[in-house]
Write a protein that holds these residues in place. Structure first.
Motif, PDB file in Angstrom:
ATOM      1  N   ARG A   1       0.859  -1.176   0.000  1.00  0.00           N
ATOM      2  CA  ARG A   1       0.000   0.000   0.000  1.00  0.00           C
ATOM      3  C   ARG A   1       0.894   1.223   0.000  1.00  0.00           C
ATOM      4  O   ARG A   1       1.885   1.282   0.724  1.00  0.00           O
ATOM      5  CB  ARG A   1      -0.902   0.014   1.230  1.00  0.00           C
ATOM      6  CG  ARG A   1      -1.818   1.224   1.275  1.00  0.00           C
ATOM      7  CD  ARG A   1      -2.694   1.211   2.520  1.00  0.00           C
ATOM      8  NE  ARG A   1      -3.351   2.499   2.670  1.00  0.00           N
ATOM      9  CZ  ARG A   1      -4.662   2.681   2.611  1.00  0.00           C
ATOM     10  NH1 ARG A   1      -5.459   1.658   2.432  1.00  0.00           N
ATOM     11  NH2 ARG A   1      -5.172   3.893   2.767  1.00  0.00           N
ATOM     12  N   VAL A   2       0.544   2.210  -0.827  1.00  0.00           N
ATOM     13  CA  VAL A   2       1.234   3.494  -0.883  1.00  0.00           C
ATOM     14  C   VAL A   2       0.307   4.536  -0.276  1.00  0.00           C
ATOM     15  O   VAL A   2      -0.855   4.634  -0.681  1.00  0.00           O
ATOM     16  CB  VAL A   2       1.549   3.890  -2.353  1.00  0.00           C
ATOM     17  CG1 VAL A   2       2.162   5.274  -2.407  1.00  0.00           C
ATOM     18  CG2 VAL A   2       2.426   2.858  -3.022  1.00  0.00           C
ATOM     19  N   ASP A   3       0.807   5.300   0.688  1.00  0.00           N
ATOM     20  CA  ASP A   3       0.069   6.418   1.263  1.00  0.00           C
ATOM     21  C   ASP A   3       0.895   7.675   1.087  1.00  0.00           C
ATOM     22  O   ASP A   3       2.045   7.730   1.554  1.00  0.00           O
ATOM     23  CB  ASP A   3      -0.217   6.183   2.747  1.00  0.00           C
ATOM     24  CG  ASP A   3      -1.274   5.124   2.963  1.00  0.00           C
ATOM     25  OD1 ASP A   3      -2.460   5.445   2.762  1.00  0.00           O
ATOM     26  OD2 ASP A   3      -0.919   3.974   3.317  1.00  0.00           O
ATOM     27  N   MET A   4       0.325   8.677   0.424  1.00  0.00           N
ATOM     28  CA  MET A   4       1.012   9.954   0.196  1.00  0.00           C
ATOM     29  C   MET A   4       0.197  11.087   0.804  1.00  0.00           C
ATOM     30  O   MET A   4      -1.024  11.137   0.637  1.00  0.00           O
ATOM     31  CB  MET A   4       1.210  10.202  -1.302  1.00  0.00           C
ATOM     32  CG  MET A   4       2.094   9.177  -1.989  1.00  0.00           C
ATOM     33  SD  MET A   4       2.241   9.445  -3.786  1.00  0.00           S
ATOM     34  CE  MET A   4       3.372  10.845  -3.802  1.00  0.00           C
ATOM     35  N   GLN A   5       0.879  11.988   1.481  1.00  0.00           N
ATOM     36  CA  GLN A   5       0.241  13.163   2.053  1.00  0.00           C
ATOM     37  C   GLN A   5      -0.188  14.117   0.924  1.00  0.00           C
ATOM     38  O   GLN A   5       0.380  14.087  -0.166  1.00  0.00           O
ATOM     39  CB  GLN A   5       1.212  13.884   2.996  1.00  0.00           C
ATOM     40  CG  GLN A   5       1.543  13.083   4.241  1.00  0.00           C
ATOM     41  CD  GLN A   5       0.327  12.862   5.115  1.00  0.00           C
ATOM     42  OE1 GLN A   5      -0.468  13.772   5.350  1.00  0.00           O
ATOM     43  NE2 GLN A   5       0.163  11.635   5.581  1.00  0.00           N
ATOM     44  N   PRO A   6      -1.157  14.987   1.201  1.00  0.00           N
ATOM     45  CA  PRO A   6      -1.587  15.950   0.186  1.00  0.00           C
ATOM     46  C   PRO A   6      -0.397  16.735  -0.395  1.00  0.00           C
ATOM     47  O   PRO A   6       0.460  17.218   0.343  1.00  0.00           O
ATOM     48  CB  PRO A   6      -2.528  16.881   0.951  1.00  0.00           C
ATOM     49  CG  PRO A   6      -3.098  16.010   2.027  1.00  0.00           C
ATOM     50  CD  PRO A   6      -1.941  15.119   2.429  1.00  0.00           C
ATOM     51  N   GLY A   7      -0.343  16.792  -1.726  1.00  0.00           N
ATOM     52  CA  GLY A   7       0.690  17.553  -2.417  1.00  0.00           C
ATOM     53  C   GLY A   7       2.041  16.866  -2.555  1.00  0.00           C
ATOM     54  O   GLY A   7       2.928  17.394  -3.224  1.00  0.00           O
ATOM     55  N   ALA A   8       2.216  15.696  -1.958  1.00  0.00           N
ATOM     56  CA  ALA A   8       3.501  14.989  -2.073  1.00  0.00           C
ATOM     57  C   ALA A   8       3.716  14.534  -3.516  1.00  0.00           C
ATOM     58  O   ALA A   8       2.766  14.168  -4.215  1.00  0.00           O
ATOM     59  CB  ALA A   8       3.547  13.795  -1.135  1.00  0.00           C
ATOM     60  N   THR A   9       4.967  14.557  -3.950  1.00  0.00           N
ATOM     61  CA  THR A   9       5.323  14.132  -5.305  1.00  0.00           C
ATOM     62  C   THR A   9       6.527  13.210  -5.244  1.00  0.00           C
ATOM     63  O   THR A   9       7.540  13.533  -4.626  1.00  0.00           O
ATOM     64  CB  THR A   9       5.661  15.346  -6.190  1.00  0.00           C
ATOM     65  OG1 THR A   9       4.494  16.165  -6.303  1.00  0.00           O
ATOM     66  CG2 THR A   9       6.093  14.915  -7.579  1.00  0.00           C
ATOM     67  N   GLY A  10       6.405  12.060  -5.885  1.00  0.00           N
ATOM     68  CA  GLY A  10       7.513  11.123  -5.956  1.00  0.00           C
ATOM     69  C   GLY A  10       8.479  11.519  -7.052  1.00  0.00           C
ATOM     70  O   GLY A  10       8.179  12.371  -7.893  1.00  0.00           O
ATOM     71  N   PRO A  11       9.642  10.879  -7.074  1.00  0.00           N
ATOM     72  CA  PRO A  11      10.642  11.186  -8.096  1.00  0.00           C
ATOM     73  C   PRO A  11      10.276  10.556  -9.443  1.00  0.00           C
ATOM     74  O   PRO A  11       9.561   9.555  -9.498  1.00  0.00           O
ATOM     75  CB  PRO A  11      11.908  10.541  -7.532  1.00  0.00           C
ATOM     76  CG  PRO A  11      11.395   9.374  -6.754  1.00  0.00           C
ATOM     77  CD  PRO A  11      10.101   9.845  -6.135  1.00  0.00           C
ATOM     78  N   LEU A  12      10.782  11.133 -10.507  1.00  0.00           N
ATOM     79  CA  LEU A  12      10.669  10.511 -11.822  1.00  0.00           C
ATOM     80  C   LEU A  12      11.598   9.302 -11.818  1.00  0.00           C
ATOM     81  O   LEU A  12      12.782   9.421 -11.467  1.00  0.00           O
ATOM     82  CB  LEU A  12      11.070  11.496 -12.920  1.00  0.00           C
ATOM     83  CG  LEU A  12      10.918  10.992 -14.352  1.00  0.00           C
ATOM     84  CD1 LEU A  12       9.455  10.694 -14.674  1.00  0.00           C
ATOM     85  CD2 LEU A  12      11.482  12.006 -15.332  1.00  0.00           C
ATOM     86  N   HIS A  13      11.058   8.128 -12.146  1.00  0.00           N
ATOM     87  CA  HIS A  13      11.848   6.905 -12.099  1.00  0.00           C
ATOM     88  C   HIS A  13      11.229   5.846 -13.008  1.00  0.00           C
ATOM     89  O   HIS A  13      10.163   6.061 -13.585  1.00  0.00           O
ATOM     90  CB  HIS A  13      11.958   6.378 -10.657  1.00  0.00           C
ATOM     91  CG  HIS A  13      10.640   5.962 -10.064  1.00  0.00           C
ATOM     92  ND1 HIS A  13       9.656   6.868  -9.696  1.00  0.00           N
ATOM     93  CD2 HIS A  13      10.142   4.737  -9.794  1.00  0.00           C
ATOM     94  CE1 HIS A  13       8.622   6.216  -9.215  1.00  0.00           C
ATOM     95  NE2 HIS A  13       8.883   4.916  -9.263  1.00  0.00           N
ATOM     96  N   THR A  14      11.911   4.711 -13.115  1.00  0.00           N
ATOM     97  CA  THR A  14      11.394   3.559 -13.848  1.00  0.00           C
ATOM     98  C   THR A  14      11.511   2.326 -12.961  1.00  0.00           C
ATOM     99  O   THR A  14      12.218   2.331 -11.952  1.00  0.00           O
ATOM    100  CB  THR A  14      12.186   3.298 -15.150  1.00  0.00           C
ATOM    101  OG1 THR A  14      13.526   2.932 -14.814  1.00  0.00           O
ATOM    102  CG2 THR A  14      12.192   4.511 -16.061  1.00  0.00           C
ATOM    103  N   PHE A  15      10.808   1.273 -13.350  1.00  0.00           N
ATOM    104  CA  PHE A  15      10.952  -0.052 -12.734  1.00  0.00           C
ATOM    105  C   PHE A  15      11.207  -1.037 -13.855  1.00  0.00           C
ATOM    106  O   PHE A  15      10.739  -0.845 -14.979  1.00  0.00           O
ATOM    107  CB  PHE A  15       9.672  -0.452 -11.983  1.00  0.00           C
ATOM    108  CG  PHE A  15       9.719  -0.156 -10.514  1.00  0.00           C
ATOM    109  CD1 PHE A  15      10.154  -1.115  -9.615  1.00  0.00           C
ATOM    110  CD2 PHE A  15       9.342   1.077 -10.050  1.00  0.00           C
ATOM    111  CE1 PHE A  15      10.207  -0.845  -8.261  1.00  0.00           C
ATOM    112  CE2 PHE A  15       9.378   1.372  -8.704  1.00  0.00           C
ATOM    113  CZ  PHE A  15       9.817   0.404  -7.797  1.00  0.00           C
ATOM    114  N   ASP A  16      11.912  -2.109 -13.548  1.00  0.00           N
ATOM    115  CA  ASP A  16      12.201  -3.102 -14.588  1.00  0.00           C
ATOM    116  C   ASP A  16      11.125  -4.185 -14.674  1.00  0.00           C
ATOM    117  O   ASP A  16      11.313  -5.207 -15.328  1.00  0.00           O
ATOM    118  CB  ASP A  16      13.591  -3.724 -14.382  1.00  0.00           C
ATOM    119  CG  ASP A  16      13.723  -4.513 -13.094  1.00  0.00           C
ATOM    120  OD1 ASP A  16      12.756  -4.585 -12.309  1.00  0.00           O
ATOM    121  OD2 ASP A  16      14.825  -5.059 -12.869  1.00  0.00           O
TER     122      ASP A  16
END
Length: 125
Positions: A36-51
């Motif tokens: 489960r991913v929980d993000m606070q209001p306005g949070a932004t993750g990094p630009l990335h990739t997964f294999d």
């Protein structure tokens, strides 16, 4: 182990979100990683990739997902299939935040879009 109790789940905090591992090879012997991913209001993750491909189902709030050059707005009940190697960034709704359940191959490797900084996130093993 057929049941992984909530008390046994593993919580990992990142600068942008809290990842709670619900099932994985090291958490009950599952053949898939589920978290489960929980993000606070306005949070932004990094630009990335997964294999490996990831499947995200929104359970609360909303987000803007940048996926392989396309911008998607997602709300509860929406599911996003993120192909392997597609650059992605998730930004939580600025007012209500964001929560999703994610499934992927265990041990999937994340990296910057240029392939640097490869790592296996703790919530996938």
């Amino acid at each position: 182990m057929p049941v992984i109790r909530h008390a046994e789940s593993r919580r990992t905090e990142t600068p942008n979100a809290v990842m709670t591992t619900l099932a994985s090879p090291t958490l009950g012997g599952a053949g898939q990683a589920l978290w489960r991913v929980d993000m606070q209001p306005g949070a932004t993750g990094p630009l990335h990739t997964f294999d490996a491909e990831q499947v995200w189902t929104v359970v609360d709030g909303g987000a803007t997902v940048e996926l392989d050059g396309e911008t998607l707005i997602v709300v509860p009940g929406d599911t996003v299939v993120m192909p392997a190697a597609a650059p992605r960034r998730v930004s939580a709704d600025p007012e209500v935040g964001f929560a999703a359940i994610v499934a992927a191959s265990p041990g999937a490797c994340a990296s910057a879009p240029d392939g640097t900084g490869k790592t296996v996130p703790a919530w996938t093993v």
